[in-house]
Scaffold this motif. Structure first.
Motif, short mmCIF file in Angstrom:
data_model
loop_
_atom_site.label_atom_id
_atom_site.label_comp_id
_atom_site.label_asym_id
_atom_site.label_seq_id
_atom_site.Cartn_x
_atom_site.Cartn_y
_atom_site.Cartn_z
N ILE A 1 0.69 -1.24 0.06
CA ILE A 1 -0.09 0.15 0.00
C ILE A 1 0.96 1.35 -0.03
CG2 ILE A 1 -1.81 1.49 1.30
CD1 ILE A 1 -2.88 -1.37 2.45
N PHE A 2 0.60 2.12 -0.95
CA PHE A 2 1.36 3.40 -0.88
C PHE A 2 0.67 4.41 -0.16
CE2 PHE A 2 3.44 1.77 -4.99
CZ PHE A 2 4.70 1.64 -4.39
N LEU A 3 1.23 5.33 0.50
CA LEU A 3 0.67 6.50 1.03
C LEU A 3 1.47 7.59 0.45
CD1 LEU A 3 1.51 5.80 4.89
CD2 LEU A 3 -0.59 5.25 3.60
N THR A 4 0.38 8.47 -0.17
CA THR A 4 1.01 9.63 -0.80
C THR A 4 0.21 10.90 -0.74
OG1 THR A 4 1.25 10.54 -3.18
CG2 THR A 4 -0.32 8.83 -2.68
N ALA A 5 1.13 11.89 -0.94
CA ALA A 5 0.47 13.30 -0.70
C ALA A 5 -0.21 13.71 -1.60
CB ALA A 5 1.49 14.29 0.00
N SER A 6 -0.11 13.34 -3.01
CA SER A 6 -0.53 13.49 -4.07
C SER A 6 -1.59 12.55 -4.87
CB SER A 6 0.57 13.77 -5.13
OG SER A 6 -0.11 13.93 -6.43
N ASP A 7 -2.66 12.97 -5.08
CA ASP A 7 -3.53 12.12 -5.87
C ASP A 7 -3.59 12.50 -7.40
OD1 ASP A 7 -4.94 14.56 -5.88
OD2 ASP A 7 -6.60 13.98 -5.00
N GLU A 8 -2.64 13.00 -7.81
CA GLU A 8 -2.58 13.04 -9.29
C GLU A 8 -2.46 11.75 -9.98
OE1 GLU A 8 0.78 15.47 -10.28
OE2 GLU A 8 -0.17 17.43 -9.18
N GLU A 9 -3.19 11.76 -11.02
CA GLU A 9 -3.27 10.29 -12.00
C GLU A 9 -1.99 9.81 -12.16
OE1 GLU A 9 -5.53 8.61 -15.69
OE2 GLU A 9 -5.92 10.41 -15.03
N THR A 10 -1.09 10.76 -12.52
CA THR A 10 0.15 10.18 -12.92
C THR A 10 0.91 9.27 -11.75
OG1 THR A 10 1.20 12.31 -12.57
CG2 THR A 10 0.57 11.72 -14.80
N SER A 11 0.92 10.14 -10.55
CA SER A 11 1.25 9.46 -9.34
C SER A 11 0.67 8.04 -9.10
CB SER A 11 1.27 10.46 -8.26
OG SER A 11 1.98 9.77 -6.96
#
Length: 228
Positions: free
Chosen positions: A76-86
């Motif tokens: 599972i990734f935790l990311t501050a960005s919900d941009e599609e590329t990320s």
């Protein structure tokens, strides 16, 4: 007791997650850098990894690529960005799920439990599924194309199983989401299904741009088409 590895450098988040994991009965090791994570990974076995994307010495994506060289452990990734590329990058390199910061701890716990349940289900199944030159040994957790093992991530493997077990049945994106993550679509973008379908086609179709096995049924979803 499931053993988890958390790769995260935010101390306040580490504190909250550690408390929640312990409360849920998980045994979690903490790494604050990729270097620390690699050291722990080399010495221990884990049922699931939770990886922050932005870290002091690089990206969680780098650690994921290293893990995927020899393991299909759920990630599972935790990311501050919900941009599609990320999001797409995380799934493309082998991630099974992602969650955008800030998030509710209860949601993360639900996603962890869903992935662990999913892994256990396939771990003890003793059946085989075969069509179109694709054969799945469910007990072993391995899929083959024309006798050659396919290099699939955990999510890709489980999607293939779901499609082949429902031959010629149209499956909606919501049905696929519920099956793969054991949660409803409120927490996961439908684009995740599109990404998984695209990735799986690249690995199993003779011509991914003109798929014969995984057919898109416009406005409805996808189905596994048996043609041989």
């Amino acid at each position: 007791m499931s053993r988890l590895l958390l790769l995260e450098d935010d101390q306040s988040l580490i504190y909250g997650l550690s408390f929640s994991f312990k409360k849920q009965g998980f045994n979690a090791d903490i790494a604050r850098t990729i270097s620390e994570a690699l050291d722990l990974w080399a010495k221990n076995e884990y049922e699931l990894l939770i990886l922050d994307v932005s870290l002091p010495d690089g990206s969680g994506f780098e650690f994921c690529r290293k893990v995927r060289e020899n393991s299909d452990v759920p990630i599972i990734f935790l990311t501050a960005s919900d941009e599609e590329t990320s999001v797409i990058m995380g799934l493309d390199i082998g991630g099974d799920d992602y969650i955008t910061k800030p998030f509710k701890l209860s949601i993360l716990i639900s996603r962890i439990n869903a992935l662990l349940r999913r892994t256990e289900k396939y771990k003890y199944t003793s059946q085989e599924v075969e069509s179109n030159g694709i054969k799945i040994h469910l007990l072993e957790g391995i899929a083959y194309k024309n006798g050659h093992a396919l290099d699939l991530t955990g999510g890709e493997y489980k999607l293939l199983c779901f499609l082949m077990e429902n031959t010629n049945i149209v499956l909606s994106k919501d049905q696929i989401l519920e099956k793969l993550w054991d949660v409803n679509g409120n927490y996961i973008d439908n684009n995740s299904v599109t990404v998984y379908i695209r990735r799986l086609r690249v690995k199993i179709e003779d011509n991914p741009s003109q798929p014969k096995m995984i057919q898109t049924i416009r406005g409805l979803g996808y189905k596994w088409n048996v043609y041989c």
